[in-house]
Write an enzyme that holds these catalytic residues in place. Structure first.
Site, PDB file in Angstrom:
ATOM      1  N   CYS A   5       0.836  -1.203   0.000  1.00 21.69           N
ATOM      2  CA  CYS A   5       0.000   0.000   0.000  1.00 21.69           C
ATOM      3  C   CYS A   5       0.869   1.250   0.000  1.00 21.69           C
ATOM      4  O   CYS A   5       1.390   1.660   1.043  1.00 21.69           O
ATOM      5  CB  CYS A   5      -0.930  -0.006   1.208  1.00 21.69           C
ATOM      6  SG  CYS A   5      -1.961   1.458   1.298  1.00 21.69           S
TER       7      CYS A   5
ATOM      8  N   CYS B 220      -0.375   4.118   2.164  1.00 22.11           N
ATOM      9  CA  CYS B 220      -0.173   3.926   3.610  1.00 22.11           C
ATOM     10  C   CYS B 220       1.288   4.166   3.993  1.00 22.11           C
ATOM     11  O   CYS B 220       1.580   4.794   4.997  1.00 22.11           O
ATOM     12  CB  CYS B 220      -0.510   2.496   4.044  1.00 22.11           C
ATOM     13  SG  CYS B 220      -1.957   1.803   3.286  1.00 22.11           S
ATOM     14  N   ASP B 221       2.203   3.642   3.212  1.00 19.13           N
ATOM     15  CA  ASP B 221       3.602   3.566   3.658  1.00 19.13           C
ATOM     16  C   ASP B 221       4.579   4.431   2.864  1.00 19.13           C
ATOM     17  O   ASP B 221       5.748   4.527   3.238  1.00 19.13           O
ATOM     18  CB  ASP B 221       4.070   2.099   3.596  1.00 19.13           C
ATOM     19  CG  ASP B 221       3.249   1.216   4.535  1.00 19.13           C
ATOM     20  OD1 ASP B 221       2.834   1.726   5.592  1.00 19.13           O
ATOM     21  OD2 ASP B 221       3.003   0.043   4.218  1.00 19.13           O
TER      22      ASP B 221
END
Ligand code: NDP
Length: 311
Positions: free
Chosen positions: A135, A138-139
């Site tokens: 992701c 997300c990261d």
């Protein structure tokens, strides 16, 4: 004995717990089954910095623990268990948990999520949370000014490469075929981006690094006379080879698209069956964020409450 439930919530990610908070507060006495991965996909990420309300960030595990506590506080009956079969041909809907507990539900909120696909390399497990992610949204932030690789050739891979190129110093896009499958406009954006280098006809053999990812070993033109091993130095390795929505067990009854995402009436969590609602990633091929999942979980609980009061 068959247990009768007014609102059955299946799945314990942000969608399931948010639905549980709203359904409990509406006095629907929801029963929530956690499924195989209590807390859902967020428990496999490290820091969550994009969930509104946490200016200092929060770990995925803590966020899910907080959501669980909030659902419990209002009386959600949270249970460990996995749906093993369903019979949604007539109401009330019949669901069996772990092949033994039978439940008849007046409403069901399906929030079983989706599972990111991985290549199946042992190194993906070895470096999980230490450089391997599925992701970018997300990261990606953790890779500012670093080098990353993205695997895949579809729209997701292109989108994530462009997103990462806004943060990282350099992005390699590893594509197994000699072409991208993504839409033309995404292809153009990727191919024209100064920070993105597309490695066509490359496959990943493994990852290298002491404790965290520091590089990847690739093979170019596998099986051809000009086959060649290639090493790239990277700090992050992002999978973007698709997701599998966890909808298999509902498919005989609930309409899905060709990939398996549950179809909902646009702008609502309603499925083709009255009283059954879908929330979160199992019905969302596009956004797949914790906050959007939570939003649709809220919608599903409100819909369940309205449906029950109209009955
Ligand atoms: P896709 O199934 O479209 O693409 C998956 C990609 O991963 C393909 O290029 C495929 O390669 C590659 N791949 C699969 N398995 C492997 C493997 N084992 N090793 C290496 N490469 C692999 O998935 P997406 O998630 O990209 O997209 C899903 C759907 O969502 C699509 O319909 C897409 O258009 C849509 N979408 C739309 C967006 C938008 O409109 N903004 C954004 C994101 C997704 P190969 O081509 O060789 O099969």
């Amino acid at each position: 004995m068959i247990e009768k439930v007014r609102c059955l919530i299946i799945g314990s990610g942000p969608a399931g717990y948010t639905a549980a908070i709203y359904a409990s507060r509406a006095n629907l006495k929801p029963v929530l089954y956690e499924g195989l991965e209590p807390g859902g996909q967020l428990t496999t990420t490290t820091e969550v910095e994009n969930f509104p309300g946490y200016p200092a960030g929060i770990t995925g595990t803590e966020l899910m623990e907080d959501l669980r506590k909030q659902a419990e506080k209002f009386g959600t009956d949270i249970r460990f268990g996995v749906v093993s079969s369903t019979n949604l041909s007539t109401r009330p809907y019949k669901v069996t948990i772990d092949s033994e507990t039978e439940i008849e539900a007046e409403t069901i909120i399906v929030s079983t999520g989706a599972t990111a696909k991985y290549l199946g390399l042992p190194d993906e497990k070895k470096y999980a949370g230490s450089g391997v992610s599925a992701c970018a949204t997300c990261d990606g932030f953790f890779y500012r000014n670093l080098k990353v690789a993205v695997v895949g050739g579809g729209d997701t891979a292109c989108e994530e490469s462009i997103y990462l190129a806004g943060l990282a110093k350099k992005v390699f896009l590893i594509v197994r075929k000699p072409f991208l499958r993504a839409s033309k406009i995404m292809q153009q954006r990727v191919l024209n981006h100064p920070k993105i280098e597309v490695l066509f006809e490359h496959e990943t053999l493994g990852l290298t690094g002491e404790k965290v990812v520091q590089g990847a070993n690739l093979i170019k033109h596998r099986g051809q006379s000009n086959e060649q091993q290639v090493h790239i130095e990277i700090d992050g390795f992002f999978l973007a080879i698709g997701h599998s929505p966890n909808s298999e067990i509902f498919k005989p009854w609930i309409e899905t698209d060709e990939v398996g995402y549950i179809k909902t009436i646009p702008g609502t969590p309603r499925t083709n069956l009255p009283g059954i609602f879908a929330a979160g990633d199992v019905a969302d091929p596009h956004y797949r964020q914790a906050i959007t999942a939570a939003g649709t979980g809220c919608q599903a609980a409100i819909e369940a409450e309205r449906y029950l009061s109209e009955l």
